[in-house]
Write an enzyme that holds these catalytic residues in place. Structure first.
Site, mmCIF file in Angstrom:
data_model
loop_
_atom_site.group_PDB
_atom_site.id
_atom_site.type_symbol
_atom_site.label_atom_id
_atom_site.label_comp_id
_atom_site.label_asym_id
_atom_site.label_seq_id
_atom_site.Cartn_x
_atom_site.Cartn_y
_atom_site.Cartn_z
ATOM 1 N N ARG A 1 12.695 20.539 24.543
ATOM 2 C CA ARG A 1 11.391 19.900 24.737
ATOM 3 C C ARG A 1 11.523 18.416 25.084
ATOM 4 O O ARG A 1 10.693 17.867 25.781
ATOM 5 C CB ARG A 1 10.517 20.076 23.487
ATOM 6 C CG ARG A 1 10.075 21.510 23.256
ATOM 7 C CD ARG A 1 8.539 21.599 23.228
ATOM 8 N NE ARG A 1 8.116 22.985 23.042
ATOM 9 C CZ ARG A 1 7.410 23.655 23.933
ATOM 10 N NH1 ARG A 1 7.062 23.104 25.071
ATOM 11 N NH2 ARG A 1 7.057 24.894 23.706
ATOM 12 N N ASN B 1 3.761 20.889 30.100
ATOM 13 C CA ASN B 1 4.268 20.688 28.741
ATOM 14 C C ASN B 1 5.167 19.468 28.668
ATOM 15 O O ASN B 1 5.803 19.111 29.654
ATOM 16 C CB ASN B 1 5.061 21.923 28.300
ATOM 17 C CG ASN B 1 4.131 23.063 27.960
ATOM 18 O OD1 ASN B 1 3.060 22.855 27.418
ATOM 19 N ND2 ASN B 1 4.557 24.283 28.307
ATOM 20 N N ARG C 1 -3.228 34.093 22.315
ATOM 21 C CA ARG C 1 -2.097 34.869 21.790
ATOM 22 C C ARG C 1 -2.346 35.286 20.341
ATOM 23 O O ARG C 1 -1.948 36.380 19.937
ATOM 24 C CB ARG C 1 -0.819 34.035 21.905
ATOM 25 C CG ARG C 1 -0.331 33.950 23.337
ATOM 26 C CD ARG C 1 0.847 33.020 23.519
ATOM 27 N NE ARG C 1 1.288 33.080 24.912
ATOM 28 C CZ ARG C 1 1.874 32.087 25.562
ATOM 29 N NH1 ARG C 1 2.132 30.938 24.946
ATOM 30 N NH2 ARG C 1 2.242 32.228 26.817
ATOM 31 N N HIS D 1 0.217 21.934 21.221
ATOM 32 C CA HIS D 1 0.639 23.133 21.961
ATOM 33 C C HIS D 1 2.172 23.137 21.935
ATOM 34 O O HIS D 1 2.837 22.741 22.884
ATOM 35 C CB HIS D 1 0.116 23.089 23.391
ATOM 36 C CG HIS D 1 0.596 24.238 24.233
ATOM 37 N ND1 HIS D 1 0.399 25.546 23.887
ATOM 38 C CD2 HIS D 1 1.276 24.271 25.411
ATOM 39 C CE1 HIS D 1 0.933 26.332 24.814
ATOM 40 N NE2 HIS D 1 1.474 25.587 25.738
#
Lengths: 310, 310, 310, 310
Positions: free
Chosen positions: C90, C122, C153, C177
């Site tokens: 990330r 992202n 989801r 998120h």
């Protein structure tokens, strides 16, 4: 935002509104009718349909001023009840619809409206011509559904006759959206083959077939008292062509500069309205029918001017 | 192939048919009405709408035998004109609709039909109960739209009140699809918060709000003479839940084994029909209203048996 | 006219474009990517899909100036390949996406764009916060899809667990998120009943269930290398809410004035962007998780400022 | 219930699945791929898209036996990566796809499948011919998308050239779905006028135009590495024609009894599969091109039989 006004919430106007809502085409609908209770009822009924939709349509009622920034105004006000005696009272219809046009046009224009005015009332060509004069909007911003619905009926009739999908039938019905219209057989193909070739071995009675197409409307009216779903589909087809700037050719009632009136002819449609009339190379006989139809529309226009107090 | 029968082509049946065609949900539609001319007219009008669609719906008319392999038969036959005097003639409506049910049920069953029978006529719960008895179909294969439409109206009314989307409103109206129904406030949330919390600072008159929900139908009827688009949306929601085996909870009129009748209650729906009644933990007061509504339905059922010659 | 720009035509941007075209939502699409050949290929492939549609979408490529009158610009540029080693990189993703944001924001703004900027890249919350600062657009005009996809989801996971439709599951996943997000169990209902009640007899391991929801994304990435259809659906849901002025509550990444950053929280959305954050009365424990998630986002924002040469 | 199987979940198979789900066309999807992780990932990603839909699609994975009652099985297994070197490796593609066909056909048939087998892999005509032989299914139940996609590309190319909607362009590309295909100019009309007439004043280079149509696929492949959305649209068009028993003429790869192989030719499609080949009266020159294309397909079929160990 896609904003559409509908004037006249009878069976036709309501069916158009319902389709625009359920297909999520309009973000905002302005509904106007002389009967306040009917408009409120349709608003409530249309709102009730939205529970399961991914789209929302905001519904406003009875406010001409809201038309100022509408993309499209659909003229659907008329009085179908004049046919309830089963007779073809087109003259009576003309009187009523033209009067509504006279009352409505100034109200639309007072809002500052400068979008596209789509006429779906009858007699379509005469009223569309009249509406353009009354509003003073540019000719390319005013048009009627014309023979688009008749063309859809022609496609269906031939599709049933030949046991194929109506998507296999191309071509046009042209002229007046009324009795003087005609099927332009020279334009019609079945899965790309000229229909004359396809029907060559069949000993087809084209006159009977053409009459069947033309009388389809009367069959519907005599059964349910009016037609609604077909004309709603035609109107929505035009609306989608406008919003998506489709540059698609549709046989709508557009301005014919030779005859100086509106008449059903293949016309290229885009976001700004009618882009141009599309030449489809009619036969001489078809051109005569077209001219005859134009003459008939002109006569009605003349009677309109003659009969109404000005 | 998705095959659906519609019995009764009044405003409601026609709106259901139109929606099934334009959304491409039905591959084959069987339309039946006592008025032959009306059915033919609707068939023609519905065919005219299909020119611009990517889907096709084959339309068959007046043939009960075609119901033998239908997935769903929608019972839409009634006579709304009994409300034309503006009075609440539910007893008269019951007489007419039950008579139609008696005439129709044997014809449906004679075809060999073994699909799902969805009742959208009024009084919905009584007629649905009666139809299940008349057809002898398993209880899970027969149900009515019940308070689904009332729930959609509740969602819309609260959404308007709170200036939010109706998608933010969850919960149910339950009981009879009629005056004895009630809003199950304990089930209602606004964007997941219990409505009591949301409205705490507002000094809301819940009784007035509930009445506004319930009288929405009458506002529509008094304006346009009938309701059509909302009930069509409700019916189509149920149809889509069946075809896609959704296992979704909807407040439809399903069999209640305690009261031995059909009544609007949260019910899980799938391809085979109703899967089970879903317990939503009503308050004691709401349970009383539910029982009261069941009693009212039972009384109507009793009057039906008492008044009709057998 | 509905005009949408998409920046970044990788799997996600392309899936968004395809959905907007096939659903007829956009009248005009502006596609921009650093890889000219990819954009041209997607334009051609998207044009090829339109033969059977009733709508048309005009596709423009590689022209930032065309964004000047776009209603919405969707930021979809990123580099999923950094996950191809199967590790949770990330930080690397943040470096890449923030750099793209820095390069892109001035180009968007130079066009005169003043619509809504929807971030779907992202790490969503950090990048959205950064994009708002870089563009200087009002906070209500900038937001990210946030935990909307995680909420979808969650709905699916619980629906599968309980054998009901996901339409029966209401409630939210909130916060970042990313890994620090959480399922706000207190908001979740199953057919209107609090999930704690529904699962009371089941001895459910909520922690395991929450982890299953959160790892769903990784299951998809490990299988197909990226996620595309789910995020496309989330983006299109937001787009439809904007165009139709839905006033619907969605758990998107919107401006949180307490924490002074963007984070996934229930937010009312309309035509002008975010209308307000919706209070859903979290439990104390959930509020702590939310704050923890906000702290995590802040740390990433800090590292962004610290690590990048300015 | 509409049940569809998809074999091969690469870019194309996945795009088909996504379209079937988002348009609510399939009630049940059976997804099969040799890569278990990919199928699971696509299932999860597709499930995530359904939160906002009015329809539900139940997704089953990796179970050939589930194909026993499928209405349609779509063959989408191939290996596009063989084009990653930018060369036209059609022979290599043939080896791979035919091998997949050999492995897959018995598994499909072992389930008891007796629906329609739609091939969308390449080289389409050869593989479709081979699949029919391998499965032993009746010839009318097996067909490929053939030159439908090429026809859609021809429509788009001419529409762009003439600044009209592709809906105004009718006609067909025919023959092999490959380099030996041809544009059947004699079938093409622009708003019902023969294209030769329309382009008469333009000094149009038809050969260049035809090449532009044919190379469109390669432009897409060279840009994004594969084509997906166009072929998905073509496949879905055929699927909808089957489910709705459309009797529509589409230029798919159907059985040609003269050449004893499958080739792209105008074919009437309905619920039971191909109903008949539609004669569109090609010119002599076009007929020669068609025959040449058939010869080319036959050569590939011969090489298939010659090269593969049996």
């Amino acid at each position: 935002m896609r904003k559409i006004g509908i004037i006249g919430l009878g069976h036709v106007g309501a069916a158009v509104a319902y389709t625009l809502v359920t297909k999520g085409i309009a973000d905002e609908l302005v509904l106007i009718d002389q009967n306040e209770a009917v408009v409120l009822a349709e608003k409530l009924d249309l709102e009730d349909t939205q529970a399961g939709l991914a789209t929302h349509t905001h519904i406003i009622t009875q406010d001409y001023w809201q038309l100022r920034d509408a993309d499209i105004v659909i003229m659907a006000a008329g009085d179908i009840s004049i046919f309830s005696d089963g007779k073809n009272n087109r003259q009576a219809e003309l009187r009523i619809t033209s009067q509504i046009a006279e009352e409505t046009a100034p109200k639309i224009m007072a809002s500052g409206f400068n979008g596209i005015l789509l006429d779906i009332t009858n007699p379509c060509d005469v009223v569309t011509t009249y509406l353009q004069r009354l509003t003073g909007l540019p000719q390319q911003q005013v048009f009627g559904t014309g023979t688009l619905l008749d063309t859809m009926r022609m496609q269906r009739t031939l599709a049933n006759e030949l046991h194929v999908s109506l998507q296999d039938i191309q071509g046009y019905n042209l002229g007046e959206h009324g009795e003087s219209q005609f099927t332009a057989w020279s334009t019609i193909t079945v899965a790309t083959r000229p229909i004359a070739e396809v029907l060559a071995q069949r000993n087809t009675d084209f006159t009977a077939l053409e009459k069947a197409i033309r009388t389809r409307a009367w069959q519907i009216i005599s059964g349910k008292g009016f037609t609604s779903y077909g004309i709603a589909a035609a109107a929505v087809t035009v609306v989608q062509a406008i919003f998506s700037d489709a540059h698609v050719t549709l046989p709508i009632s557009s301005w014919n500069s030779e005859h100086q009136l509106y008449i059903g002819q293949p016309t290229l449609i885009g976001r700004t309205g009618t882009l141009r009339v599309v030449d489809v190379a009619l036969t001489e006989q078809e051109q005569q029918k077209f001219n005859h139809s134009a003459t008939y529309i002109q006569q009605n226009l003349d009677s309109l001017v003659a009969n109404l107090p000005r």
